[in-house]
Design an enzyme around this catalytic site. Structure first.
Site, short mmCIF file in Angstrom:
data_model
loop_
_atom_site.label_atom_id
_atom_site.label_comp_id
_atom_site.label_asym_id
_atom_site.label_seq_id
_atom_site.Cartn_x
_atom_site.Cartn_y
_atom_site.Cartn_z
N GLY A 85 0.82 -1.21 0.00
CA GLY A 85 0.00 0.00 0.00
C GLY A 85 0.85 1.26 0.00
N THR A 86 1.94 1.23 0.75
CA THR A 86 2.80 2.42 0.83
C THR A 86 3.31 2.80 -0.55
OG1 THR A 86 3.46 1.89 3.09
CG2 THR A 86 4.96 3.30 1.82
N ASN A 125 -7.71 4.11 8.92
CA ASN A 125 -7.19 2.91 9.58
C ASN A 125 -7.28 2.96 11.10
OD1 ASN A 125 -5.26 4.97 8.66
ND2 ASN A 125 -3.78 3.89 9.92
N GLN A 155 -7.89 0.09 3.46
CA GLN A 155 -8.63 -0.52 4.58
C GLN A 155 -10.03 -1.01 4.18
OE1 GLN A 155 -7.61 -1.43 7.47
NE2 GLN A 155 -5.66 -0.35 7.67
N SER A 187 -3.70 -2.81 -0.76
CA SER A 187 -2.57 -3.55 -0.17
C SER A 187 -3.00 -4.98 0.06
CB SER A 187 -2.20 -2.88 1.16
OG SER A 187 -1.33 -3.71 1.89
N THR A 189 11.54 -7.10 -10.77
CA THR A 189 10.92 -8.41 -10.97
C THR A 189 9.71 -8.54 -10.05
OG1 THR A 189 13.05 -9.33 -11.57
CG2 THR A 189 11.33 -10.90 -10.90
N CYS A 194 3.63 0.88 13.96
CA CYS A 194 4.77 1.69 13.56
C CYS A 194 5.98 0.79 13.54
CB CYS A 194 4.91 2.83 14.57
SG CYS A 194 6.43 3.71 14.52
N1 PLP Z 1 -2.89 3.25 3.84
C1 PLP Z 1 -3.57 2.90 4.93
C2 PLP Z 1 -4.91 3.52 5.19
C3 PLP Z 1 -3.05 1.97 5.83
O1 PLP Z 1 -3.74 1.62 6.92
C4 PLP Z 1 -1.76 1.42 5.57
C5 PLP Z 1 -1.13 0.50 6.53
O2 PLP Z 1 -1.34 0.61 7.73
C6 PLP Z 1 -1.10 1.79 4.40
C7 PLP Z 1 -1.69 2.70 3.57
C8 PLP Z 1 0.23 1.20 4.04
O3 PLP Z 1 0.06 -0.10 3.52
P1 PLP Z 1 1.24 -1.18 3.51
O4 PLP Z 1 1.39 -1.68 4.92
O5 PLP Z 1 0.77 -2.26 2.59
O6 PLP Z 1 2.45 -0.50 3.01
#
Ligand code: PLP
Length: 372
Positions: free
Chosen positions: A70-71, A141, A169, A189, A227, A316
């Site tokens: 997700g990040t 979240n 989420q 994610s 990859t 965290c």
């Molecule tokens: N966005 C939201 C709302 C999240 O809750 C999170 C993770 O806590 C992320 C993005 C980041 O996702 P990932 O852990 O897959 O990098």
């Protein structure tokens, strides 16, 4: 001791459909970019995963860009779209990976329930004629607050702004169709949907053309070199498909009933506890719960010792719990440091909820006596 896992927003338990897809993909030894038979078999699995996810979301397969999570999906959207000079507006309760994706992002305030101010957003868009990118999460979240994305999408259209939606989420809790229709880009994610860790996806509609952040081998139509982590990607596609079907087949109602049982039990047994965001739409699995006078970290540790896993604010990487910018933005004052997050996984049962209530009531009674 039986453990009760109520921290689904940190990561969901693996869904069986995802496990099966991961195991099948692990058997494929080739690199999807190789031209030989092994490579072609891996490529087939990659493209089938893309088609599976695209069909679940109702988008073209070419709209899907697989990432590491997700990040990275959020970073590709925000930094990738800002690369052309767009100003970036983020709600005050966005995940840090969105808030910090580019320097100089402007913050749009939220109200006491964490709902973004449409008025403030409209003013910001009207005040500055430069092309903008608006970033808004579908659901938070930490609190579960669901944002008015359709109204925000209408505002964005009116002012010619692009809309990025962080829907990380949502799978298994809210149907995704409305957000997919509203967004120019949308992030998912795998591990938050019941897939393995290590893969995410960005939906890139025709209206958006982000610049790549990772350049090299030209994978993912040049938008994400490297990859592809095939088992994680196959697991993500299977997990989102299963989560969406489960949600629509009564899963969301099941979660909502468990959440109501938890809220009713709390009201009866721990009247001092305060449920936040109770008057706005929230995810059916998420409760933000304040216990005035008791530090959130103390609550989390006491519950962990009693066999219950919950969290204080966002997970965290350092293992430390930083002050929550989400709860601070909602103007909670000291309660921000006294609030825990309870997030029910898709596997949750009534027995889990009852075990939480027993542990929470015992913890609250003990700590209140201690404080007195
Ligand atoms: N966005 C939201 C709302 C999240 O809750 C999170 C993770 O806590 C992320 C993005 C980041 O996702 P990932 O852990 O897959 O990098």
């Amino acid at each position: 001791m039986r453990r009760v896992y109520l921290d689904a927003n940190a990561t969901e338990p693996l869904r069986p459909e995802a496990r099966a897809a991961v195991l099948a993909a692990l058997e494929l030894s080739g690199n999807p970019s190789s031209v030989h038979a092994e490579g072609r078999a891996a490529r087939r699995c990659l493209e089938e995963s893309r088609e599976r996810l695209a069909a679940t979301l109702g988008v073209r397969p070419e709209a899907i860009v697989f990432t590491s999570g997700g990040t990275e999906a959020n970073a590709l959207a925000v930094a990738g779209l800002a690369a052309s000079g767009r100003r970036v507006l983020v709600s005050a309760t966005e995940h840090d990976c969105v808030r910090r994706a580019v320097a100089g992002a402007e913050t749009v305030p939220v109200d006491g329930n964490g709902v973004v101010s449409l008025e403030a957003l409209g003013e910001r868009l009207a005040d500055d004629p430069r092309p903008a990118l608006v970033c808004l999460m579908l659901a938070n979240n930490e609190t579960g607050t669901v944002q008015p994305i359709t109204e925000v999408a209408a505002l964005c259209r009116r002012f010619g702004a692009l809309l990025h939606i962080d829907a990380v989420q949502a799978p298994g809790r809210l149907p995704l169709a409305e957000a997919v229709a509203a967004a120019d880009t949308l992030a998912l994610s795998g591990h938050k949907a019941g897939g393995p860790k290590g893969a995410g996806a960005l939906v890139v509609q025709r209206t958006a053309t982000p610049a790549a952040l990772l350049r090299g081998g030209g994978q993912e139509r040049g938008l994400r070199a490297g990859t592809e982590p095939l088992p994680a990607i196959a697991g993500l596609a299977a997990a989102v498909e299963a989560a969406e079907a489960w949600c629509r087949a009564g899963g969301a109602e099941r979660l909502a009933a468990l959440k109501a049982r938890l809220a009713d039990g709390l009201a009866a047994r721990v009247p001092a506890a305060r449920l936040l965001c109770a008057t706005v739409p929230t995810l059916p699995n998420t409760l933000a719960l304040a216990l005035p006078g008791v530090a959130a970290t103390t609550q989390v540790m006491a519950l962990d010792l009693a066999g219950v896993a919950v969290s204080a604010g966002a997970a965290c990487s350092s293992g430390k719990v930083a002050e929550s910018h989400v709860l601070a933005a909602m103007g909670l004052g000291p309660l921000a440091g006294q609030t825990i997050r309870v997030s029910l996984p898709w596997t949750a049962t009534e027995a889990d909820v009852d075990a939480f209530l027993d542990a929470y009531a015992a913890m609250a009674g003990r700590l209140a006596r201690h404080a007195a």
